[in-house]
Structures are given as structure tokens and as C-alpha cells.
Design a protein around this motif. Structure first.
Motif, PDB file in Angstrom:
ATOM      1  N   GLU A  67       0.820  -1.203   0.000  1.00  0.00           N
ATOM      2  CA  GLU A  67       0.000   0.000   0.000  1.00  0.00           C
ATOM      3  C   GLU A  67       0.858   1.259   0.000  1.00  0.00           C
ATOM      4  O   GLU A  67       0.357   2.348  -0.272  1.00  0.00           O
ATOM      5  CB  GLU A  67      -0.931  -0.009   1.224  1.00  0.00           C
ATOM      6  N   GLY A  68       2.156   1.106   0.300  1.00  0.00           N
ATOM      7  CA  GLY A  68       3.013   2.276   0.445  1.00  0.00           C
ATOM      8  C   GLY A  68       3.991   2.518  -0.681  1.00  0.00           C
ATOM      9  O   GLY A  68       4.678   3.544  -0.693  1.00  0.00           O
ATOM     10  N   LEU A  69       4.096   1.595  -1.635  1.00  0.00           N
ATOM     11  CA  LEU A  69       5.021   1.788  -2.748  1.00  0.00           C
ATOM     12  C   LEU A  69       4.558   2.971  -3.592  1.00  0.00           C
ATOM     13  O   LEU A  69       3.397   3.050  -3.987  1.00  0.00           O
ATOM     14  CB  LEU A  69       5.081   0.534  -3.603  1.00  0.00           C
ATOM     15  N   ASN A  70       5.480   3.889  -3.888  1.00  0.00           N
ATOM     16  CA  ASN A  70       5.114   5.110  -4.609  1.00  0.00           C
ATOM     17  C   ASN A  70       5.338   5.042  -6.108  1.00  0.00           C
ATOM     18  O   ASN A  70       4.757   5.833  -6.858  1.00  0.00           O
ATOM     19  CB  ASN A  70       5.883   6.305  -4.034  1.00  0.00           C
ATOM     20  N   ALA A  71       6.166   4.116  -6.579  1.00  0.00           N
ATOM     21  CA  ALA A  71       6.418   3.967  -8.015  1.00  0.00           C
ATOM     22  C   ALA A  71       7.170   2.667  -8.244  1.00  0.00           C
ATOM     23  O   ALA A  71       8.025   2.290  -7.434  1.00  0.00           O
ATOM     24  CB  ALA A  71       7.239   5.148  -8.557  1.00  0.00           C
ATOM     25  N   GLY A  72       6.864   1.986  -9.349  1.00  0.00           N
ATOM     26  CA  GLY A  72       7.544   0.746  -9.661  1.00  0.00           C
ATOM     27  C   GLY A  72       7.985   0.703 -11.109  1.00  0.00           C
ATOM     28  O   GLY A  72       7.216   1.060 -12.005  1.00  0.00           O
ATOM     29  N   VAL A  73       9.222   0.265 -11.338  1.00  0.00           N
ATOM     30  CA  VAL A  73       9.762   0.115 -12.692  1.00  0.00           C
ATOM     31  C   VAL A  73      10.275  -1.311 -12.831  1.00  0.00           C
ATOM     32  O   VAL A  73      11.144  -1.742 -12.078  1.00  0.00           O
ATOM     33  CB  VAL A  73      10.902   1.109 -12.979  1.00  0.00           C
ATOM     34  N   ALA A  74       9.726  -2.034 -13.782  1.00  0.00           N
ATOM     35  CA  ALA A  74      10.115  -3.431 -14.008  1.00  0.00           C
ATOM     36  C   ALA A  74      10.763  -3.570 -15.376  1.00  0.00           C
ATOM     37  O   ALA A  74      10.142  -3.260 -16.395  1.00  0.00           O
ATOM     38  CB  ALA A  74       8.901  -4.356 -13.903  1.00  0.00           C
ATOM     39  N   TYR A  75      12.004  -4.018 -15.387  1.00  0.00           N
ATOM     40  CA  TYR A  75      12.710  -4.328 -16.621  1.00  0.00           C
ATOM     41  C   TYR A  75      12.548  -5.813 -16.909  1.00  0.00           C
ATOM     42  O   TYR A  75      12.975  -6.651 -16.111  1.00  0.00           O
ATOM     43  CB  TYR A  75      14.197  -4.023 -16.482  1.00  0.00           C
ATOM     44  N   TYR A  76      11.911  -6.138 -18.024  1.00  0.00           N
ATOM     45  CA  TYR A  76      11.715  -7.508 -18.517  1.00  0.00           C
ATOM     46  C   TYR A  76      11.415  -8.480 -17.379  1.00  0.00           C
ATOM     47  O   TYR A  76      12.038  -9.531 -17.234  1.00  0.00           O
ATOM     48  CB  TYR A  76      12.917  -7.992 -19.355  1.00  0.00           C
ATOM     49  N   GLY A  77      10.420  -8.092 -16.567  1.00  0.00           N
ATOM     50  CA  GLY A  77      10.033  -8.907 -15.423  1.00  0.00           C
ATOM     51  C   GLY A  77       8.750  -9.678 -15.669  1.00  0.00           C
ATOM     52  O   GLY A  77       7.852  -9.210 -16.381  1.00  0.00           O
ATOM     53  N   ALA A  78       8.667 -10.850 -15.078  1.00  0.00           N
ATOM     54  CA  ALA A  78       7.449 -11.655 -15.190  1.00  0.00           C
ATOM     55  C   ALA A  78       6.267 -10.897 -14.599  1.00  0.00           C
ATOM     56  O   ALA A  78       6.392 -10.221 -13.575  1.00  0.00           O
ATOM     57  CB  ALA A  78       7.643 -12.985 -14.476  1.00  0.00           C
ATOM     58  N   GLN A  79       5.125 -11.009 -15.249  1.00  0.00           N
ATOM     59  CA  GLN A  79       3.940 -10.311 -14.821  1.00  0.00           C
ATOM     60  C   GLN A  79       3.317 -11.009 -13.609  1.00  0.00           C
ATOM     61  O   GLN A  79       3.444 -12.226 -13.460  1.00  0.00           O
ATOM     62  CB  GLN A  79       2.922 -10.234 -15.968  1.00  0.00           C
ATOM     63  N   PRO A  80       2.602 -10.272 -12.756  1.00  0.00           N
ATOM     64  CA  PRO A  80       1.960 -10.892 -11.599  1.00  0.00           C
ATOM     65  C   PRO A  80       0.668 -11.578 -12.017  1.00  0.00           C
ATOM     66  O   PRO A  80       0.180 -11.376 -13.145  1.00  0.00           O
ATOM     67  CB  PRO A  80       1.664  -9.686 -10.701  1.00  0.00           C
TER      68      PRO A  80
END
Length: 292
Positions: free
Chosen positions: A196-209
Motif C-alpha cells: 500500500e506504500g510503494l510510490n512507483a515501480g519500474v520493471a525491466y523484462y520482469g514476469a507479470q503478476p
């Protein structure tokens, strides 16, 4: 002077299968020998496909603009260790970024990436998510094997504990983002569905949830993919549709003609400077927007 050997897409795909899927080292070398035409050629090509610890860092460990230290902090259950870097002369509180490693663990390359993040004006922490198993070993193959022993729910909980600890650090402004590569990109996606507290996420070629977890995402996301990365890219459409259907804030960039791990400058066969520089600029701007 020996010419650099030709490295085909089939060779790169075989290496990806070896490092992420079903091939063991022996079978990988057998396949590479068939593709290369001889055992000698395969022995020359294999190090070019792999990441090299000998590759010079983009930002040196002793860079005088930075303060870096190894830290220990409480995980969800037990101690976590990591590499913390901040600008030396920061005059104001800074946004923070968790830098999440590939399936090789916390190595020199990821420490280098953390230093790059810090030079952009952030507090950067590269955790060792193999801490519950004693930490990242020097042997890269052993490190990869250890990832199969990680429980995903416990690992996500450790990532959230990392976020909470970093938000309260002296000199931090309380806003925390996360950037991850390969395995780490997948963890960023998972963390976004649970935090609930993450402010931004950047995923490089990461598996999707799992798409059923997408409604819980709160953080804006930036997702980078290599155009030739068929294994990971197979999940883009379903992820995009779920993000759109649930009104999430996200950007997806697919870089044509480049491979999985295109940002890793220690792998000469897969690194693509043009795509890496473009993605990095977008990443830094994204974090400045949401963590400032």
C-alpha cells in the motif's frame, strides 16, 4: 587479431533457457556446440553470453560523490542485508529507490546500478534477497539454484519490509520506488500488488503478476521489455488488459530488436546501449516525478 565470433539469436535463446528454464550447464554447452559448430567455438561464445564480473563499473565503488555502505535491517522474518548508497552532498531529503537484482543475486553489477541511481539524486538500496539463505554466493550458478528455494510470499514480504525501513531512513523523504531487472522486475510487479506504500515501480523484462492481483495495485508503473524476449513478452497483453480494466496508471515500452537483459552492460551479447540509455532516462524521469 581474432575476430569476434558471430552470436546468433538461437544462441541467446539457448542461454536464456539455461538461466531461466530447463537447461542445465551440460545440456546448454551441448546445444551451444551444435549451434556454434565446434566445442572450441562454444567455449569462446559462452562467456560473451554470460554476465562478466570483470566488466568495468559505470560508477566506481570509490566515487567521491557518493557514500556507500553495507547495511543490515529487519526483514519480514529475520535479518536482511543490502548495499545502501546516497549522494554525499545532498542538502535536502531525497526520494528512495529499492534496486532489485536479477536471478544472480546481489552482485557487482547491481551495486553499480545502485550507485547510478544514487548519482541521479536518490537514496538507493540494493537488498540481497538471498539473505534468508545466507546471502549471495560468489558462484553464479549456485546463486541461480538458490532462487528455487525462495518462497514468493515470504520474498514479497521482505521487499515490503525493505520499503518500510527505507522510508524511515534519515535523509529520506518517505517516498519509495522500486526498480528491478529480470527476476527483480518480476518482484517489482509482485510487490506492487501487495504494497500500500510503494510510490512507483519500474520493471525491466520482469514476469507479470497474477492478473487477479492487479486490482490491488496502487503505485504507478513503468514496464520495459525487450522486443525479442518472447518468454517474458508472452504475458504482456494479459497484464496490459488487466491494468487498463482496473484503471491503473502505467506505461509499457517495448524496445524493438533487443533481448532480455538488454540493460545489463556486463553481458556483451545482450546489452544494447541505445535501448538501455533510453529506458534509463525514462526511468529516472519517472522516479523524479513520483518520488520528489
Amino acid at each position: 587479431m581474432t575476430d569476434k565470433p558471430d552470436i546468433t539469436q538461437a544462441m541467446i535463446d539457448a542461454y536464456d533457457e539455461y538461466t531461466h528454464l530447463s537447461l542445465d550447464r551440460r545440456k546448454f554447452m551441448e546445444k551451444l556446440t551444435l549451434l556454434a559448430g565446434s566445442g572450441a567455438a562454444a567455449a569462446t561464445i559462452a562467456p560473451l553470453l554470460a554476465a562478466s564480473n570483470a566488466q568495468a563499473a559505470m560508477v566506481e565503488e570509490a566515487d567521491e560523490r557518493l557514500v556507500a555502505e553495507t547495511v543490515s535491517y529487519p526483514g519480514a522474518k529475520g535479518e536482511m542485508k543490502g548495499y545502501l548508497v546516497r549522494p554525499k552532498d545532498a542538502s535536502a531529503s531525497l526520494g528512495s529507490v529499492i534496486v532489485i537484482h536479477e536471478n544472480r543475486g546481489l552482485n557487482g553489477h547491481i551495486r553499480d546500478v545502485a550507485r547510478r541511481v544514487a548519482l541521479e539524486g536518490f537514496v538507493a538500496l540494493a537488498p540481497d534477497f538471498l539473505s534468508p539463505q545466507g546471502g549471495t554466493p560468489d558462484d553464479e550458478d549456485k546463486a541461480r539454484e538458490m532462487f528455487s528455494g525462495l518462497d514468493m510470499a515470504a520474498t514479497v514480504a521482505n521487499a515490503e519490509a525493505t520499503r518500510a525501513w527505507l522510508a524511515k531512513r534519515e535523509g529520506a523523504n518517505g517516498k519509495v520506488g522500486a526498480v528491478g531487472f529480470c527476476w527483480g522486475g518480476g518482484l517489482v510487479n509482485r510487490l506492487a500488488t501487495k504494497s500500500e506504500g510503494l510510490n512507483a515501480g519500474v520493471a525491466y523484462y520482469g514476469a507479470q503478476p497474477p492478473v487477479e492481483d492487479v486490482p490491488a495495485i496502487r503505485a504507478p508503473l513503468m514496464l520495459h521489455y525487450g522486443g525479442l524476449d518472447e518468454r517474458i513478452n508472452a504475458g504482456i497483453d494479459a497484464y496490459r488488459k488487466a491494468l487498463e480494466a482496473n484503471g491503473k496508471q502505467f506505461e509499457i515500452f517495448v524496445y524493438d530488436g533487443v533481448n532480455h537483459a538488454f540493460n545489463n552492460d556486463t553481458s556483451s551479447a545482450r546489452y544494447d546501449k541505445k535501448a538501455a540509455d533510453l529506458a534509463w532516462g525514462r526511468t529516472v524521469d519517472f522516479f523524479r516525478k513520483y518520488l520528489g
